[in-house]
Design a protein around this motif. Structure first.
Motif: not given
Length: 418
Positions: A356-370
């Motif tokens: 997940i490069a971001g800045p959006s796309g994060a989910t519960t348990g999976k933050p941006v940058g994972l």
């Protein structure tokens, strides 16, 4: 020891429209001559501002090197600024005039009035010939100070600076030492760890200096060695590099201009292994880096940007149920991507990257940058979980470099067991 200030002239530099590579080149060249750089200054295309910068430099260093402000355009300000500041009239140099005439005859057909100004230099200054353009460089000696004025076009400036340094060598051969430096590139260690290694090594070593610079997950260690003779300085530098390499081990991947992808390419050749890469969040960056290396086509077989879930399934045979159960950003999917591209390309090593490069796309348990990075071979597979900070571009670059380093370390192990 000679002390120096570098002044780069140009509005485009001040506004950030171009990168100031001239200052870097000059600084490296002067340092290798044992000249101590104290200041670097950038100034707008404005004669009064340039005179102010020159006046400050004159009062605090013994050598001033300017680049820019010499040429056929309206921004030709350097010669006038130097003339006015030091109260020395400008005169036309006959040899420079002839050289410019010949240059223009071969390029434009005749001597244009606008170019006659290029032959003007402060009276008593030493001319530095320009074989690649019309701007005449010069060296003015004033009260035990030297002011070296060069054009800003890199190709012209490089050769003219080298000409001046030949003159400098002849005048300072007896009383100046030599300094040589080298950049040692590492990955997989923190900048703090690198600093600790350098600091501990430098204790009691007066002839060696070192510093670290962190960028894109890479820690570069700059080593500088000084001695009365160049050969002695080079031996000290070689010993310092060898000792630091011993302490850092496999974290060191290159020297000077050598990149991480270059290190990978050399190991692929040494081990006679082929590779294929499947990328999602990095968008083909690993493939791009590898294909910058000449001759890589013998070892790099295929790169796939499988960005969507459908592409991962159709192009790489990633099981749809795996994505549905764990999500596209998961260790299992990264592993399946690596295995899928390896099989499709019939490569020795497959690489899979999803995140997940971001800045959006994060989910519960999976933050941006994972990001999950996997490499797979005939008898091995491994997955690395990473959490990178920074912008979308930062995450892509960190991910690509981490993947390249995983490949490098695996190849080192393979080569050792051959």
């Amino acid at each position: 020891m000679t002390t120096a200030e570098i002044i780069t002239i140009g509005t485009e530099i001040i506004l950030g429209q171009i990168v100031d590579t001239n200052a870097q080149y000059i600084a490296k060249s002067l340092t290798e001559k044992g000249i101590r750089i104290l200041f670097q200054t950038s100034v707008n295309d404005n004669k009064e501002l340039l005179k102010s910068a020159l006046k400050i430099a004159r009062d605090r260093v013994s050598l001033i090197v300017t680049t820019g402000g010499l040429g056929p355009t309206a921004n030709d300000l350097t010669r006038e600024a130097v003339s006015e500041l030091f109260g020395i009239p400008l005169i036309s140099d006959k040899e420079a005039c002839i050289r410019i005439q010949k240059y223009l005859e071969s390029h434009h057909g005749n001597m244009l009035d606008g170019y006659k100004k290029q032959a003007l230099i402060p009276e008593g200054a030493l001319v530095i010939c320009n074989e690649n353009g019309t701007a005449t460089g010069f060296v003015l000696q004033y009260d035990n100070k030297a002011i070296v004025c060069l054009p800003g076009v890199p190709r012209e400036m490089h050769s003219m600076l080298n000409k001046y340094l030949e003159v400098y060598d002849s005048r300072h051969k007896s009383d100046e030492g030599y300094a040589v430096m080298r950049n040692l590139h590492t990955i997989g260690i923190s900048e703090l760890s690198g600093e600790d290694v350098v600091r501990n090594y430098l204790k009691g070593k007066k002839q060696v200096k070192g510093m670290t610079l962190a960028h894109d997950g890479i820690v570069t260690i700059n080593i500088l060695a000084a001695a009365p003779k160049r050969e002695s300085a080079a031996k000290i530098l070689d010993k310092a590099e060898q000792d630091i390499r011993m302490k850092l081990g496999h974290a060191v991947f290159g020297v000077g201009d050598e990149t991480l992808e270059h290190a990978v390419a050399m190991l692929l050749k040494k081990c006679n292994k082929t590779i294929a890469v499947a990328e999602s969040c990095t968008g083909g960056l690993v493939s791009d880096k590898l294909t910058n290396i000449p001759g890589i086509s013998d070892y790099f077989l295929e790169g796939s940007v499988a960005y969507s879930n459908r592409a991962k399934v159709d192009a790489l045979n990633v099981p749809g149920e795996l994505i549905k159960k764990h999500g596209a950003v998961s260790p299992g999917v990264a592993k399946a991507m690596a295995e899928g591209i390896k099989k499709r390309a019939s490569a020795n090593i497959g690489v899979g990257i999803t995140g997940i490069a971001g800045p959006s796309g994060a989910t519960t348990g999976k933050p941006v940058g994972l990001v999950y990075i996997a490499i797979a071979g005939d008898n091995f597979s491994e997955v690395k979980e990473c959490l990178f900070k920074g912008s979308r571009v930062d995450v892509k670059i960190f991910s690509a470099n981490t993947a390249l380093n995983m490949i490098r370390l695996k190849l080192l192990n393979i080569c050792q067991n051959l």
